[in-house]
Scaffold this motif. Structure first.
Motif, PDB file in Angstrom:
ATOM      1  N   SER A 177       1.827  65.735  25.737  1.00 22.55           N
ATOM      2  CA  SER A 177       2.574  66.973  25.988  1.00 22.55           C
ATOM      3  C   SER A 177       3.637  67.197  24.917  1.00 22.55           C
ATOM      4  O   SER A 177       3.840  68.312  24.441  1.00 22.55           O
ATOM      5  CB  SER A 177       3.220  66.921  27.379  1.00 22.55           C
ATOM      6  OG  SER A 177       2.253  66.760  28.385  1.00 22.55           O
ATOM      7  N   THR A 178       4.321  66.106  24.545  1.00 20.79           N
ATOM      8  CA  THR A 178       5.317  66.214  23.475  1.00 20.79           C
ATOM      9  C   THR A 178       4.663  66.617  22.164  1.00 20.79           C
ATOM     10  O   THR A 178       5.185  67.465  21.418  1.00 20.79           O
ATOM     11  CB  THR A 178       6.046  64.876  23.309  1.00 20.79           C
ATOM     12  OG1 THR A 178       6.627  64.503  24.560  1.00 20.79           O
ATOM     13  CG2 THR A 178       7.140  64.977  22.262  1.00 20.79           C
ATOM     14  N   LEU A 179       3.501  66.029  21.879  1.00 22.78           N
ATOM     15  CA  LEU A 179       2.781  66.377  20.657  1.00 22.78           C
ATOM     16  C   LEU A 179       2.313  67.827  20.696  1.00 22.78           C
ATOM     17  O   LEU A 179       2.372  68.535  19.673  1.00 22.78           O
ATOM     18  CB  LEU A 179       1.586  65.437  20.495  1.00 22.78           C
ATOM     19  CG  LEU A 179       0.731  65.624  19.230  1.00 22.78           C
ATOM     20  CD1 LEU A 179       1.575  65.423  17.977  1.00 22.78           C
ATOM     21  CD2 LEU A 179      -0.431  64.645  19.243  1.00 22.78           C
TER      22      LEU A 179
ATOM     23  N   VAL B  89       6.407  59.081  17.365  1.00 25.05           N
ATOM     24  CA  VAL B  89       5.311  58.134  17.139  1.00 25.05           C
ATOM     25  C   VAL B  89       5.548  56.805  17.856  1.00 25.05           C
ATOM     26  O   VAL B  89       4.804  55.850  17.633  1.00 25.05           O
ATOM     27  CB  VAL B  89       5.121  57.874  15.620  1.00 25.05           C
ATOM     28  CG1 VAL B  89       4.717  59.136  14.914  1.00 25.05           C
ATOM     29  CG2 VAL B  89       6.396  57.300  15.014  1.00 25.05           C
ATOM     30  N   GLY B  90       6.541  56.734  18.717  1.00 30.45           N
ATOM     31  CA  GLY B  90       6.874  55.462  19.357  1.00 30.45           C
ATOM     32  C   GLY B  90       6.504  55.384  20.813  1.00 30.45           C
ATOM     33  O   GLY B  90       6.908  54.442  21.493  1.00 30.45           O
TER      34      GLY B  90
ATOM     35  N   ARG C 291      -0.316  57.308  19.410  1.00 32.99           N
ATOM     36  CA  ARG C 291       0.672  57.077  18.347  1.00 32.99           C
ATOM     37  C   ARG C 291       0.065  57.344  16.971  1.00 32.99           C
ATOM     38  O   ARG C 291       0.719  57.919  16.093  1.00 32.99           O
ATOM     39  CB  ARG C 291       1.200  55.645  18.448  1.00 32.99           C
ATOM     40  CG  ARG C 291       2.037  55.386  19.689  1.00 32.99           C
ATOM     41  CD  ARG C 291       2.901  54.149  19.528  1.00 32.99           C
ATOM     42  NE  ARG C 291       2.098  52.932  19.414  1.00 32.99           N
ATOM     43  CZ  ARG C 291       1.742  52.189  20.442  1.00 32.99           C
ATOM     44  NH1 ARG C 291       2.102  52.538  21.677  1.00 32.99           N
ATOM     45  NH2 ARG C 291       1.034  51.083  20.277  1.00 32.99           N
ATOM     46  N   ARG C 292      -1.199  56.940  16.795  1.00 34.49           N
ATOM     47  CA  ARG C 292      -1.851  57.240  15.514  1.00 34.49           C
ATOM     48  C   ARG C 292      -2.035  58.739  15.335  1.00 34.49           C
ATOM     49  O   ARG C 292      -1.872  59.267  14.222  1.00 34.49           O
ATOM     50  CB  ARG C 292      -3.208  56.530  15.451  1.00 34.49           C
ATOM     51  CG  ARG C 292      -3.105  55.025  15.242  1.00 34.49           C
ATOM     52  CD  ARG C 292      -4.431  54.450  14.783  1.00 34.49           C
ATOM     53  NE  ARG C 292      -5.484  54.640  15.762  1.00 34.49           N
ATOM     54  CZ  ARG C 292      -5.773  53.770  16.727  1.00 34.49           C
ATOM     55  NH1 ARG C 292      -5.068  52.647  16.842  1.00 34.49           N
ATOM     56  NH2 ARG C 292      -6.754  54.006  17.565  1.00 34.49           N
ATOM     57  N   LEU C 293      -2.369  59.442  16.418  1.00 34.21           N
ATOM     58  CA  LEU C 293      -2.499  60.894  16.343  1.00 34.21           C
ATOM     59  C   LEU C 293      -1.170  61.543  15.971  1.00 34.21           C
ATOM     60  O   LEU C 293      -1.118  62.476  15.155  1.00 34.21           O
ATOM     61  CB  LEU C 293      -3.002  61.442  17.677  1.00 34.21           C
ATOM     62  CG  LEU C 293      -3.138  62.966  17.784  1.00 34.21           C
ATOM     63  CD1 LEU C 293      -4.130  63.492  16.761  1.00 34.21           C
ATOM     64  CD2 LEU C 293      -3.564  63.360  19.200  1.00 34.21           C
ATOM     65  N   ALA C 294      -0.062  61.058  16.572  1.00 38.39           N
ATOM     66  CA  ALA C 294       1.254  61.598  16.244  1.00 38.39           C
ATOM     67  C   ALA C 294       1.605  61.329  14.782  1.00 38.39           C
ATOM     68  O   ALA C 294       2.169  62.200  14.098  1.00 38.39           O
ATOM     69  CB  ALA C 294       2.313  60.996  17.168  1.00 38.39           C
ATOM     70  N   ALA C 295       1.271  60.132  14.293  1.00 41.14           N
ATOM     71  CA  ALA C 295       1.550  59.830  12.887  1.00 41.14           C
ATOM     72  C   ALA C 295       0.730  60.729  11.964  1.00 41.14           C
ATOM     73  O   ALA C 295       1.236  61.224  10.947  1.00 41.14           O
ATOM     74  CB  ALA C 295       1.245  58.357  12.614  1.00 41.14           C
ATOM     75  N   THR C 296      -0.533  60.959  12.313  1.00 38.45           N
ATOM     76  CA  THR C 296      -1.365  61.871  11.520  1.00 38.45           C
ATOM     77  C   THR C 296      -0.811  63.287  11.551  1.00 38.45           C
ATOM     78  O   THR C 296      -0.799  63.993  10.530  1.00 38.45           O
ATOM     79  CB  THR C 296      -2.804  61.849  12.052  1.00 38.45           C
ATOM     80  OG1 THR C 296      -3.298  60.514  12.031  1.00 38.45           O
ATOM     81  CG2 THR C 296      -3.706  62.727  11.205  1.00 38.45           C
ATOM     82  N   PHE C 297      -0.338  63.703  12.735  1.00 35.88           N
ATOM     83  CA  PHE C 297       0.265  65.038  12.841  1.00 35.88           C
ATOM     84  C   PHE C 297       1.500  65.157  11.951  1.00 35.88           C
ATOM     85  O   PHE C 297       1.700  66.177  11.279  1.00 35.88           O
ATOM     86  CB  PHE C 297       0.634  65.308  14.299  1.00 35.88           C
ATOM     87  CG  PHE C 297       1.467  66.546  14.504  1.00 35.88           C
ATOM     88  CD1 PHE C 297       0.872  67.792  14.579  1.00 35.88           C
ATOM     89  CD2 PHE C 297       2.849  66.475  14.606  1.00 35.88           C
ATOM     90  CE1 PHE C 297       1.633  68.936  14.753  1.00 35.88           C
ATOM     91  CE2 PHE C 297       3.615  67.603  14.778  1.00 35.88           C
ATOM     92  CZ  PHE C 297       2.997  68.844  14.856  1.00 35.88           C
ATOM     93  N   ASN C 298       2.327  64.121  11.948  1.00 32.64           N
ATOM     94  CA  ASN C 298       3.529  64.158  11.100  1.00 32.64           C
ATOM     95  C   ASN C 298       3.165  64.229   9.628  1.00 32.64           C
ATOM     96  O   ASN C 298       3.815  64.935   8.843  1.00 32.64           O
ATOM     97  CB  ASN C 298       4.395  62.928  11.381  1.00 32.64           C
ATOM     98  CG  ASN C 298       5.062  62.990  12.739  1.00 32.64           C
ATOM     99  OD1 ASN C 298       5.140  64.052  13.350  1.00 32.64           O
ATOM    100  ND2 ASN C 298       5.534  61.867  13.228  1.00 32.64           N
TER     101      ASN C 298
END
Length: 462
Positions: free
Chosen positions: A186-188, A206-207, A214-221
């Motif tokens: 939801s945050t992503l 990403v934490g 977390r990998r998806l969030a890092a890729t998004f960033n």
């Protein structure tokens, strides 16, 4: 997602509990019934053995009475019958007597094994006194079913408690698991929405969440950082190019003005033509800059009252239209619809369309603008009675420099198309009845009840 995960785990837990707890409770209940019945039959056999010594061997009934008294103290009812089915002795309570007891005695005396009935909360058993084939009598023992019912109720109560505890534990674990998985998503999702609305510095956390999230969030960033760098670089290039082009154009225009002031008529005419080309080049640079800015637009929808904007733009362009001999009017549609557009976008759209129409319509012509709700969208029309466009010209009119018949820079309709589609709308060209061109736009309405815009389609698919 949270509800789906919770409900899935709850259904799975309920199925597992039903498959494990209910059969176990049924098995324990059956064992309790068998154990209760065996205990009662064993107590009956003890009394029957003592009764045989009295009935067949002629010994005193002291032992029989002693066993009957012990059974009475335990809460049982006992009745001893001889081989003629006549009552010999027993306890004072009559639960071991009556029609059902007599039927059991007859079956025992005939050498058959009777089916013990349950009568008014008591269980009856009958055993032969002596040989099964030729008994000297029969003993009937009636025992209360209350202790058995209490133990069975305890078994089912504990089973229900185990099921409820397992279900409660499953609820807690499933809710925590669902939140652990769905909250980072939801945050992503919120971060992606803010990035799509133009907040290029937005980054995801990403934490939290599973490793995949977390990998998806890092890729998004990483994607967001590259997008921010590209957009800022593109904007910087456009700003630098526009600045670098405007400066020499302005200097060249000043030099031509100076030369024209001290030249003869023939030279002044040539210089005037050169100044006109420079003005055209300046407009072209401004148009390219406007198109680039429109292509970079990532609007946050706001409520825009169509009638108010139409009135403002018609009032602003009325002096220009009067100077050209063109009638400019806005249709009267009451308050008109409220659309969901980026701030200032409807003004830019109308300015470009009115400027094109004023340039195209000859003196004595007219331009009319109206807007009204049509179904789930707002439909705006800009009509003129100018020369119109050919079919081939309309097919490429929204492309940059695509219309060879354009009298201006050829960028106005490209800007309109980009601003309309980036806000989730559509735009097309039609022929005006009687001659001329009509630009038709369908824009998303601003829903008054929810206080927010409708879900807008992807402009890339428009």
């Amino acid at each position: 997602m949270t509800r789906r995960i919770v409900w899935t785990l709850l259904v799975l837990t309920c199925v597992l509990l039903m498959l494990a707890v209910v059969p176990l409770a049924v098995s324990l209940t059956a064992r309790e019934r068998v154990a209760h019945r065996d205990s009662q039959r064993a107590a009956t056999r003890v009394i029957a053995a003592a009764a045989e010594e009295h009935l067949s061997d002629g010994k005193p009934d002291t032992v029989v009475r002693k066993e009957i008294a012990a059974a009475a103290r335990a809460g049982d009812c006992v009745a001893v019958y001889d081989s003629s089915a006549r009552l010999v002795t027993g306890t004072r309570c009559e639960a071991a007597r009556g029609d059902e007891a007599e039927e059991l005695v007859e079956d025992v005396l005939r050498g058959r094994e009777p089916e013990p009935p349950e009568s008014e909360g008591r269980l009856l058993t009958a055993e032969p006194a002596g040989d099964v084939r030729a008994p000297a009598g029969a003993v009937v023992l009636a025992r209360s079913a209350t202790p058995l019912d209490a133990r069975i109720a305890a078994i089912w109560g504990w089973s229900a408690a185990i099921g409820v505890a397992g279900l409660a534990a499953s609820v807690l674990l499933s809710v925590r698991l669902a939140r652990w998985v769905s909250r980072p998503l939801s945050t992503l999702d919120a971060s992606a929405q803010r990035l799509g609305e133009g907040a290029l510095d937005e980054r995801a956390d990403v934490g939290a969440g599973p490793p995949e999230v977390r990998r998806l969030a890092a890729t998004f960033n990483t994607m967001a950082a590259r997008t921010e760098a590209l957009v800022h670089g593109h904007r910087a290039v456009i700003a630098d190019v526009s600045h670098q082009l405007r400066t020499p154009l302005a200097a060249l225009r000043l030099r031509l003005d100076v030369l024209a002031a001290g030249s003869d008529d023939a030279t002044a005419a040539d210089l005037a033509a050169a100044q006109e080309e420079i003005s055209r080049l300046s407009r072209l640079v401004d148009g390219l800059l406007a198109v680039a800015r429109a292509e970079q637009a990532t609007p946050r929808p706001t409520p825009v009252r169509v009638a108010e904007v139409l009135g403002e733009r018609v009032a602003a362009w009325a002096p220009v239209a009067e100077e050209r001999g063109v009638r400019l009017a806005a249709g009267s549609g009451g308050e008109g619809p409220t659309v969901a557009l980026g701030a200032g976008h409807l003004e830019q759209i109308l300015d470009n369309l009115i400027a094109n129409a004023v340039d195209a319509v000859p003196s004595g012509g007219s331009i009319r603008i109206d807007g009204r709700a049509a179904g789930g969208t707002a439909r705006l029309r800009v009509r003129d009675d100018g020369p119109g466009m050919t079919t081939d010209a309309k097919a490429v009119a929204f492309r940059r420099f695509g219309n060879p018949e354009a009298g201006g820079t050829g960028l106005g309709l490209a800007i309109v198309h980009r601003l309309v589609t980036v806000n989730g709308g559509t735009v097309w060209l039609e022929d005006t009845p009687g001659g001329g061109l009509t630009v038709v736009m369908e824009l998303p309405l601003w829903p008054e009840r929810t206080g927010g815009p409708r879900s807008l389609p992807d402009p890339k698919k428009t």
